[in-house]
Every structure is written in structure tokens, then in C-alpha cells.
Design an enzyme around this catalytic site. Sequence first.
Site, PDB file in Angstrom:
ATOM      1  N   LYS A   1      39.624  19.709  56.716  1.00  0.00           N
ATOM      2  CA  LYS A   1      40.053  20.829  55.892  1.00  0.00           C
ATOM      3  C   LYS A   1      40.152  22.096  56.735  1.00  0.00           C
ATOM      4  O   LYS A   1      39.204  22.370  57.467  1.00  0.00           O
ATOM      5  CB  LYS A   1      39.027  21.025  54.770  1.00  0.00           C
TER       6      LYS A   1
ATOM      7  N   LYS B   1      35.229  20.940  58.465  1.00  0.00           N
ATOM      8  CA  LYS B   1      35.742  22.066  57.686  1.00  0.00           C
ATOM      9  C   LYS B   1      35.756  23.297  58.587  1.00  0.00           C
ATOM     10  O   LYS B   1      34.721  23.708  59.115  1.00  0.00           O
ATOM     11  CB  LYS B   1      34.856  22.308  56.464  1.00  0.00           C
TER      12      LYS B   1
HETATM   13  C1  PBG Z   1      33.394  26.309  49.537  1.00  0.00           C
HETATM   14  C2  PBG Z   1      34.785  25.875  49.414  1.00  0.00           C
HETATM   15  C3  PBG Z   1      35.897  26.591  49.826  1.00  0.00           C
HETATM   16  C4  PBG Z   1      37.013  25.822  49.530  1.00  0.00           C
HETATM   17  C5  PBG Z   1      36.556  24.647  48.934  1.00  0.00           C
HETATM   18  N1  PBG Z   1      35.165  24.697  48.899  1.00  0.00           N
HETATM   19  C6  PBG Z   1      36.025  27.956  50.381  1.00  0.00           C
HETATM   20  C7  PBG Z   1      35.256  28.400  51.527  1.00  0.00           C
HETATM   21  O1  PBG Z   1      34.694  27.634  52.303  1.00  0.00           O
HETATM   22  O2  PBG Z   1      35.219  29.615  51.691  1.00  0.00           O
HETATM   23  C8  PBG Z   1      38.409  26.220  49.830  1.00  0.00           C
HETATM   24  C9  PBG Z   1      39.467  25.515  49.098  1.00  0.00           C
HETATM   25  C10 PBG Z   1      40.786  26.148  49.186  1.00  0.00           C
HETATM   26  O3  PBG Z   1      41.028  27.127  49.912  1.00  0.00           O
HETATM   27  O4  PBG Z   1      41.672  25.637  48.481  1.00  0.00           O
HETATM   28  N2  PBG Z   1      32.568  25.823  48.597  1.00  0.00           N
END
Ligand code: PBG
Length: 324
Positions: free
Chosen positions: A248, A195
Site C-alpha cells: 500500500k 505500508k
Molecule cells: C490507517 C489507514 C490509512 C489508510 C488506511 N488505513 C491512513 C494512514 O495510514 O494515514 C489509507 C487509505 C487510503 O488512503 O485510502 N489506519
Amino acid sequence: MYFPEYRLRRLRRTANLRRMVRETRLSVDDLIYPLFVVPGSGVKEPIASLPGQHHFSVDKLVEEAAAARDLGLPAVLLFGLPETKDEVGSSGSESDGVVQRAVKALKSDVEDIVVITDVCLCEYTSHGHCGVLKNGRVDNDLTLEHLARQALSHVEAGADIVAPSDMMDGRVAEIRDVLDEEGYTHVPIMSYAAKFASSFYGPFREAAQSTPAFGDRRDYQMDPANVLEALREVTLDIEEGADIVMVKPALPFLDVIAKVREKFDYPLAAYNVSGEYAMIKAAAEKGWLDERRAVLEALTGIKRAGADLIITYFAPQAARWLKE
Ligand code: PBG
């Protein structure tokens, strides 16, 4: 064999010929639909930063998930906006918390849909970071037990899969241990393995009210410049017991998806995140893009890169288009 003997255009001449030699087929089976659950009842509030998406109270969420199931979608992914927040995100693991109530309702009222829950502290902490703070920084090891507690509370409520998205080191092992100890050896973990610290989460943070109150997430999420490190992240998560691994965001990281696909024979998910959704939506609204073609092209591209599963806010719409 060289031109003019071999002509690639021969097999592009008609729709049927193209259909016969198509290499990638996007299916409704590949799609996971993310949903935001809020307290209250009768709530279905549009989310400004994600046109077409809503905040749902549990009762309305059940309706939305049933409609998704009727479209053939196999799974939903839940995010919660709690009533209260504190330093350590305790409201994330309460047995009557908003996600836990949503899971119970979905499991009892919607037949045949896989309920996945996002496991993270950022929606539940007053400071909006994904972990517990110590001396102004997110403390990795202190965070693990909070994540495991939250994951367990989701599973106790009936979650079919838990999906940790916090990017702490060691959290998959910690969650696996706790689930196994409590008798949930059968519940899979889908880990947000690679991520990245991405600007494309902007619309989500508005939707989930999870923008960090100070600093950013670059101290725990990955540097977008790195692909070898992404492979190390995936290796570790698999060693720790992840059943499905995720990359991601998706579109700016198709090479990462492709490399993970090449190197690992584990189910691979990709998250077509909020910013990727918002870009297409905004351009389509202006008449600059044909939304349907852009969405199907983007999702097909993510699958072609190697993803087995795609988490996307376009899921219901794409399911409809794929049926036509
Ligand atoms: C954090 C989380 C995020 C997303 C999913 N889980 C945001 C982040 O890490 O700031 C992002 C999903 C998206 O942008 O569609 N729990």
C-alpha cells in the site's frame, strides 16, 4: 525470427483476437470495497475529498453492503469514525463501538459478504497517531496490546478477517496470539505488510478524520524509496502468521507488488488508496481522462503487477463495468 516475418500487430487486429491472447483478467472476485461507518442512523453523507464515497451510519451501511454483494463483490473493508477519542484510542475496542455494531449488523443482515475490519488506533486517538504515545513518540510495544484488543473486539462482533494497518513491529504475532487464545484460530489476518508513508493518503485522512495532530507517520510507515525493506516486512509478517499480505499504496509501488509476488507464494493484496482514486476522479471531472478506461487500466495494471486482491473505492463501479 525477425521483422517482417514476425509481426506483433497480427494478434491485435480484432477485439476477439485481443480477447484470446489477453494475459490479465480483472474480475469482480478480486475487488474489496472500503467503507466508512459513522454514528447515528439514516446517515449517508458524501465525503468531499472522495467524490462518490460516503459516510454511512450502520443502517445505511447495511444497504450499501447489500448492493455491493448484489454486484458480486466478495468483501468490504470497514473503517470507523467513533463518537469519542482519547490518548489510547479506547473507543476502537468497545463492544458497542461503531465498527463493532456495523460488523454485527452486516453479519446478521447481509448474507454472503466477507467483512474485513481495519485495525488501527489513528481513527480513535485524540492525537491521530496509529499508536500510543510515550515521550511524544509512538511507542511500539505499548501499542501492541491495544491493537490486539481492538482486533479481538472486531472478531467477537463477527469480523471474518482483521487487517492491521498501524505498522507497529510485532503486531501480527500479538494479534494472532490473542485470537488463538480466545478460540478464534480460524480467523485470518490480512496484514498491511508494506505500508509506505505516502502523500496519497491525504483524502482518506480527511474522510476518516485521522490526520496526526503533530508530526507525520514516517517514524513507523515505510520510506517510499525502499523495496528490499518491503520484502523484509513481508517476510516478518508471514513468519508472525499473516494469511494475506498487502502492499500500500498500489500505483506508485507496482514494482514492490511485483517483487513480493515473485518472492512469496501468499495471497497478495494491494490498496488502490484514496489519493489514487481522487486523482482519477478529479481529472475525469475536468474531462481530462475517460474515467472508465482509466480505472480499468489502473486496476488491471495492479493485477498484472501481481496483486490477487485490490482494495479500491472504485469497486462497485468497476463491478458494474466488468459486467457489461
Ligand atoms: C490507517 C489507514 C490509512 C489508510 C488506511 N488505513 C491512513 C494512514 O495510514 O494515514 C489509507 C487509505 C487510503 O488512503 O485510502 N489506519
